[in-house]
Scaffold this motif. Structure first.
Motif, mmCIF file in Angstrom:
data_model
loop_
_atom_site.group_PDB
_atom_site.id
_atom_site.type_symbol
_atom_site.label_atom_id
_atom_site.label_comp_id
_atom_site.label_asym_id
_atom_site.label_seq_id
_atom_site.Cartn_x
_atom_site.Cartn_y
_atom_site.Cartn_z
ATOM 1 N N GLU A 10 0.849 -1.190 0.000
ATOM 2 C CA GLU A 10 0.000 0.000 0.000
ATOM 3 C C GLU A 10 0.883 1.238 0.000
ATOM 4 O O GLU A 10 1.913 1.284 0.662
ATOM 5 C CB GLU A 10 -0.887 -0.002 1.248
ATOM 6 N N LEU A 11 0.463 2.219 -0.766
ATOM 7 C CA LEU A 11 1.028 3.563 -0.682
ATOM 8 C C LEU A 11 -0.047 4.405 -0.025
ATOM 9 O O LEU A 11 -1.197 4.376 -0.466
ATOM 10 C CB LEU A 11 1.319 4.123 -2.084
ATOM 11 N N ARG A 80 -8.654 5.683 -10.184
ATOM 12 C CA ARG A 80 -7.511 4.884 -10.623
ATOM 13 C C ARG A 80 -6.442 5.801 -11.174
ATOM 14 O O ARG A 80 -6.691 6.934 -11.567
ATOM 15 C CB ARG A 80 -7.919 3.874 -11.682
ATOM 16 N N THR A 81 -5.221 5.274 -11.223
ATOM 17 C CA THR A 81 -4.088 5.970 -11.815
ATOM 18 C C THR A 81 -3.043 4.920 -12.176
ATOM 19 O O THR A 81 -3.123 3.783 -11.711
ATOM 20 C CB THR A 81 -3.513 7.032 -10.848
ATOM 21 N N SER A 82 -2.078 5.306 -13.002
ATOM 22 C CA SER A 82 -1.079 4.338 -13.455
ATOM 23 C C SER A 82 0.306 4.959 -13.526
ATOM 24 O O SER A 82 0.457 6.179 -13.649
ATOM 25 C CB SER A 82 -1.439 3.811 -14.854
ATOM 26 N N VAL A 83 1.297 4.093 -13.478
ATOM 27 C CA VAL A 83 2.684 4.445 -13.797
ATOM 28 C C VAL A 83 3.032 3.646 -15.038
ATOM 29 O O VAL A 83 2.816 2.426 -15.080
ATOM 30 C CB VAL A 83 3.649 4.109 -12.641
ATOM 31 N N LEU A 117 2.895 8.757 -5.958
ATOM 32 C CA LEU A 117 3.535 8.109 -7.105
ATOM 33 C C LEU A 117 4.883 8.737 -7.435
ATOM 34 O O LEU A 117 5.833 8.021 -7.777
ATOM 35 C CB LEU A 117 2.607 8.140 -8.320
ATOM 36 N N LEU A 118 4.987 10.053 -7.335
ATOM 37 C CA LEU A 118 6.280 10.705 -7.567
ATOM 38 C C LEU A 118 7.314 10.189 -6.578
ATOM 39 O O LEU A 118 8.448 9.859 -6.970
ATOM 40 C CB LEU A 118 6.141 12.228 -7.446
ATOM 41 N N ASP A 119 6.943 10.108 -5.314
ATOM 42 C CA ASP A 119 7.876 9.610 -4.296
ATOM 43 C C ASP A 119 8.319 8.183 -4.610
ATOM 44 O O ASP A 119 9.499 7.852 -4.514
ATOM 45 C CB ASP A 119 7.231 9.667 -2.902
ATOM 46 N N LEU A 120 7.375 7.339 -5.014
ATOM 47 C CA LEU A 120 7.684 5.951 -5.350
ATOM 48 C C LEU A 120 8.637 5.869 -6.537
ATOM 49 O O LEU A 120 9.665 5.196 -6.476
ATOM 50 C CB LEU A 120 6.391 5.193 -5.672
ATOM 51 N N TRP A 128 13.261 11.557 -14.128
ATOM 52 C CA TRP A 128 12.154 12.465 -14.423
ATOM 53 C C TRP A 128 10.842 11.684 -14.446
ATOM 54 O O TRP A 128 10.831 10.468 -14.575
ATOM 55 C CB TRP A 128 12.359 13.165 -15.771
ATOM 56 N N VAL A 129 9.756 12.437 -14.333
ATOM 57 C CA VAL A 129 8.413 11.887 -14.497
ATOM 58 C C VAL A 129 7.682 12.795 -15.467
ATOM 59 O O VAL A 129 7.775 14.016 -15.395
ATOM 60 C CB VAL A 129 7.648 11.812 -13.158
ATOM 61 N N GLN A 130 6.981 12.173 -16.372
ATOM 62 C CA GLN A 130 6.208 12.884 -17.382
ATOM 63 C C GLN A 130 4.725 12.718 -17.086
ATOM 64 O O GLN A 130 4.288 11.676 -16.596
ATOM 65 C CB GLN A 130 6.569 12.269 -18.731
ATOM 66 N N LEU A 131 3.961 13.761 -17.385
ATOM 67 C CA LEU A 131 2.504 13.708 -17.287
ATOM 68 C C LEU A 131 1.957 14.335 -18.559
ATOM 69 O O LEU A 131 2.603 15.206 -19.145
ATOM 70 C CB LEU A 131 1.997 14.487 -16.074
ATOM 71 N N ARG A 132 0.776 13.906 -18.973
ATOM 72 C CA ARG A 132 0.175 14.481 -20.174
ATOM 73 C C ARG A 132 -1.321 14.599 -19.976
ATOM 74 O O ARG A 132 -1.914 13.869 -19.185
ATOM 75 C CB ARG A 132 0.490 13.656 -21.414
#
Length: 181
Positions: A10-11, A80-83, A117-120, A128-132
C-alpha cells in the motif's frame, strides 16, 4: 530506473491509499467512475459494465510496462491511476490514466495521489516523471501545474483518436527528480 517497480502492499498518506489493481476492484471502480464527466477527455470507449472496465485495464497491463493502482479514500474506491514505463526511454516514467470520481474533483486528492507516485518512482531511480493531458482538458492541466510540473513547449500529436474521431493533441509536462539524476 528500476522496472518493474518494487511495490509496497500500500502507498498511503492520511486517508488516501493506492493499491495495485486486481480484478476484484472492477465493480467498485466502475461505480466510482460512473459519470459522463469523468470520461469526457478519455479517448477510448466508455465501459458499459464492470467487466468491460476490467478488460480494458487488463489489456493495458498485458505488456508489463504499466502498473495501475486503485485510489481509495478511507474505505471507498474513488478512482484509478497508473505508472507507465517506456523501455525505449528507461530513465523516467509517466504517471497517467488518472480518473477520479466526480465528487473528488477539487479536493486535493489528485495532488496527494500524484505525490505518492512521484515519491515511489523517484525512490526507484527515475530521473524524471512525465505527465500528459488532452489539450482540451483545462481542469487536468491546471491540476498538473499545481504539482508543480513544467509544461514542455508545444503540443504533441498523440497516437490516440478521440471519441469524436479527431486526433488527440497532448500537453506534456515533466518533473525532474529533486535529488538529481
Amino acid at each position: 530506473m528500476r522496472w518493474p517497480l518494487d511495490l509496497p502492499a500500500e502507498l498511503a498518506v492520511g486517508s488516501v491509499a493506492l493499491h495495485p489493481y486486481t480484478d476484484d476492484d472492477a465493480g467498485a471502480l466502475f461505480d466510482a467512475l460512473d459519470d459522463p464527466q469523468v470520461w469526457e477527455h478519455i479517448p477510448r470507449a466508455v465501459p458499459s459494465r464492470a467487466a468491460d472496465l476490467d478488460a480494458e485495464i487488463r489489456s493495458k497491463l498485458a505488456d508489463g510496462n504499466r502498473v495501475t493502482f486503485v485510489v481509495w479514500r478511507g474505505d471507498a474506491v474513488v478512482g484509478r491511476t497508473s505508472v507507465l514505463h517506456d523501455p525505449a526511454d528507461p530513465d523516467g516514467a509517466e504517471i497517467g490514466g488518472t480518473q477520479l470520481a466526480r465528487a473528488e474533483w477539487g479536493t486535493g486528492l489528485n495532488r496527494a495521489v500524484k505525490q505518492l507516485l512521484l515519491d515511489l518512482v523517484f525512490a526507484q531511480g527515475a530521473s524524471w516523471v512525465q505527465l500528459r493531458t488532452d489539450e482540451r482538458n483545462g481542469r487536468s492541466a491546471a491540476a498538473i501545474r499545481k504539482i508543480p510540473a513544467v509544461q514542455e513547449l508545444g503540443l504533441r500529436p498523440d497516437e490516440r483518436t478521440r471519441r469524436d474521431d479527431s486526433r488527440r493533441l497532448s500537453l506534456m509536462f515533466r518533473i525532474a527528480n529533486p535529488a538529481g539524476p
